[in-house]
Design a protein around this motif. Structure first.
Motif, mmCIF file in Angstrom:
data_model
loop_
_atom_site.group_PDB
_atom_site.id
_atom_site.type_symbol
_atom_site.label_atom_id
_atom_site.label_comp_id
_atom_site.label_asym_id
_atom_site.label_seq_id
_atom_site.Cartn_x
_atom_site.Cartn_y
_atom_site.Cartn_z
ATOM 1 N N LYS A 10 0.865 -1.185 0.000
ATOM 2 C CA LYS A 10 0.000 0.000 0.000
ATOM 3 C C LYS A 10 0.895 1.227 0.000
ATOM 4 C CE LYS A 10 -3.927 -2.206 0.455
ATOM 5 N NZ LYS A 10 -4.875 -2.272 -0.647
ATOM 6 N N CYS A 11 0.488 2.257 -0.724
ATOM 7 C CA CYS A 11 1.269 3.487 -0.827
ATOM 8 C C CYS A 11 1.377 4.154 0.555
ATOM 9 C CB CYS A 11 0.585 4.429 -1.818
ATOM 10 S SG CYS A 11 1.405 6.025 -1.970
ATOM 11 N N PRO A 12 2.614 4.499 0.985
ATOM 12 C CA PRO A 12 2.757 5.161 2.285
ATOM 13 C C PRO A 12 2.221 6.590 2.279
ATOM 14 C CG PRO A 12 4.883 4.928 1.224
ATOM 15 C CD PRO A 12 3.886 4.202 0.360
ATOM 16 N N LYS A 13 2.002 7.130 1.074
ATOM 17 C CA LYS A 13 1.531 8.517 0.978
ATOM 18 C C LYS A 13 0.002 8.607 0.932
ATOM 19 C CE LYS A 13 2.420 12.670 -1.721
ATOM 20 N NZ LYS A 13 3.051 13.171 -2.941
ATOM 21 N N CYS A 14 -0.625 7.786 0.059
ATOM 22 C CA CYS A 14 -2.079 7.926 -0.096
ATOM 23 C C CYS A 14 -2.853 6.659 0.278
ATOM 24 C CB CYS A 14 -2.421 8.360 -1.525
ATOM 25 S SG CYS A 14 -2.219 7.063 -2.744
ATOM 26 N N GLY A 15 -2.144 5.546 0.529
ATOM 27 C CA GLY A 15 -2.804 4.339 1.006
ATOM 28 C C GLY A 15 -3.370 3.425 -0.072
ATOM 29 N N ARG A 32 5.231 1.166 -7.547
ATOM 30 C CA ARG A 32 4.614 2.428 -7.948
ATOM 31 C C ARG A 32 3.150 2.427 -7.544
ATOM 32 N NH1 ARG A 32 6.030 4.399 -13.612
ATOM 33 N NH2 ARG A 32 7.788 5.120 -12.385
ATOM 34 N N CYS A 33 2.698 3.560 -7.034
ATOM 35 C CA CYS A 33 1.312 3.704 -6.603
ATOM 36 C C CYS A 33 0.418 3.859 -7.827
ATOM 37 C CB CYS A 33 1.187 4.927 -5.694
ATOM 38 S SG CYS A 33 -0.506 5.228 -5.178
ATOM 39 N N VAL A 34 -0.689 3.120 -7.848
ATOM 40 C CA VAL A 34 -1.617 3.188 -8.980
ATOM 41 C C VAL A 34 -2.424 4.494 -8.949
ATOM 42 C CG1 VAL A 34 -1.840 0.682 -9.216
ATOM 43 C CG2 VAL A 34 -3.438 1.927 -7.748
ATOM 44 N N SER A 35 -2.434 5.169 -7.819
ATOM 45 C CA SER A 35 -3.221 6.391 -7.688
ATOM 46 C C SER A 35 -2.373 7.653 -7.827
ATOM 47 C CB SER A 35 -3.951 6.386 -6.342
ATOM 48 O OG SER A 35 -4.693 7.573 -6.186
ATOM 49 N N CYS A 36 -1.441 7.895 -6.913
ATOM 50 C CA CYS A 36 -0.667 9.147 -6.949
ATOM 51 C C CYS A 36 0.604 9.011 -7.782
ATOM 52 C CB CYS A 36 -0.334 9.616 -5.532
ATOM 53 S SG CYS A 36 0.930 8.648 -4.684
ATOM 54 N N GLU A 37 0.921 7.787 -8.232
ATOM 55 C CA GLU A 37 2.085 7.483 -9.061
ATOM 56 C C GLU A 37 3.409 7.733 -8.359
ATOM 57 O OE1 GLU A 37 1.716 9.064 -13.024
ATOM 58 O OE2 GLU A 37 -0.326 8.321 -13.231
#
Ligand SMILES: [Zn+2]
Length: 101
Positions: free
Chosen positions: A47-52, A67-72
């Protein structure tokens, strides 16, 4: 006639009982902490540490990054940044890495 235990004996047994209770409590807390760590690990894994949101693995110059699928945002595991910079002592990645050394 039953011998009444002396106050020293009573203190000794109370102390033993307290030690036993403290040990049991410490063991209970250690088990809870281990279970909580496992729960958090499962909750945050990939899980992204920035946006989850979910992370997906991407290949970049032969290194697998997350790589985050949301905030990239792109996240490095231990040693991945070094792998990326290996053999490239100049360039942006090397300059970024030098900040962390
Ligand atoms: Zn994100």
């Amino acid at each position: 006639m039953v011998d009444k235990p002396s106050s020293k004996e009573e203190e000794y047994f109370k102390k033993l009982e307290l030690e036993r209770m403290k040990k049991a409590e410490d063991e209970r807390l250690a088990k809870m902490e281990a279970a909580e760590k496992e729960r958090l690990r499962e909750l945050h894994f990939m899980k992204c540490p920035k946006c989850g949101m979910d992370l997906m693995e991407v290949q970049y110059q032969g290194v697998t990054l997350d790589r985050c699928v949301s905030c990239e945002g792109t996240w490095f595991d231990k040693g991945e940044m070094e792998q990326l910079v290996e053999g490239k002592e100049s360039g942006l990645a090397a300059k970024i890495l030098s900040i962390f050394r």
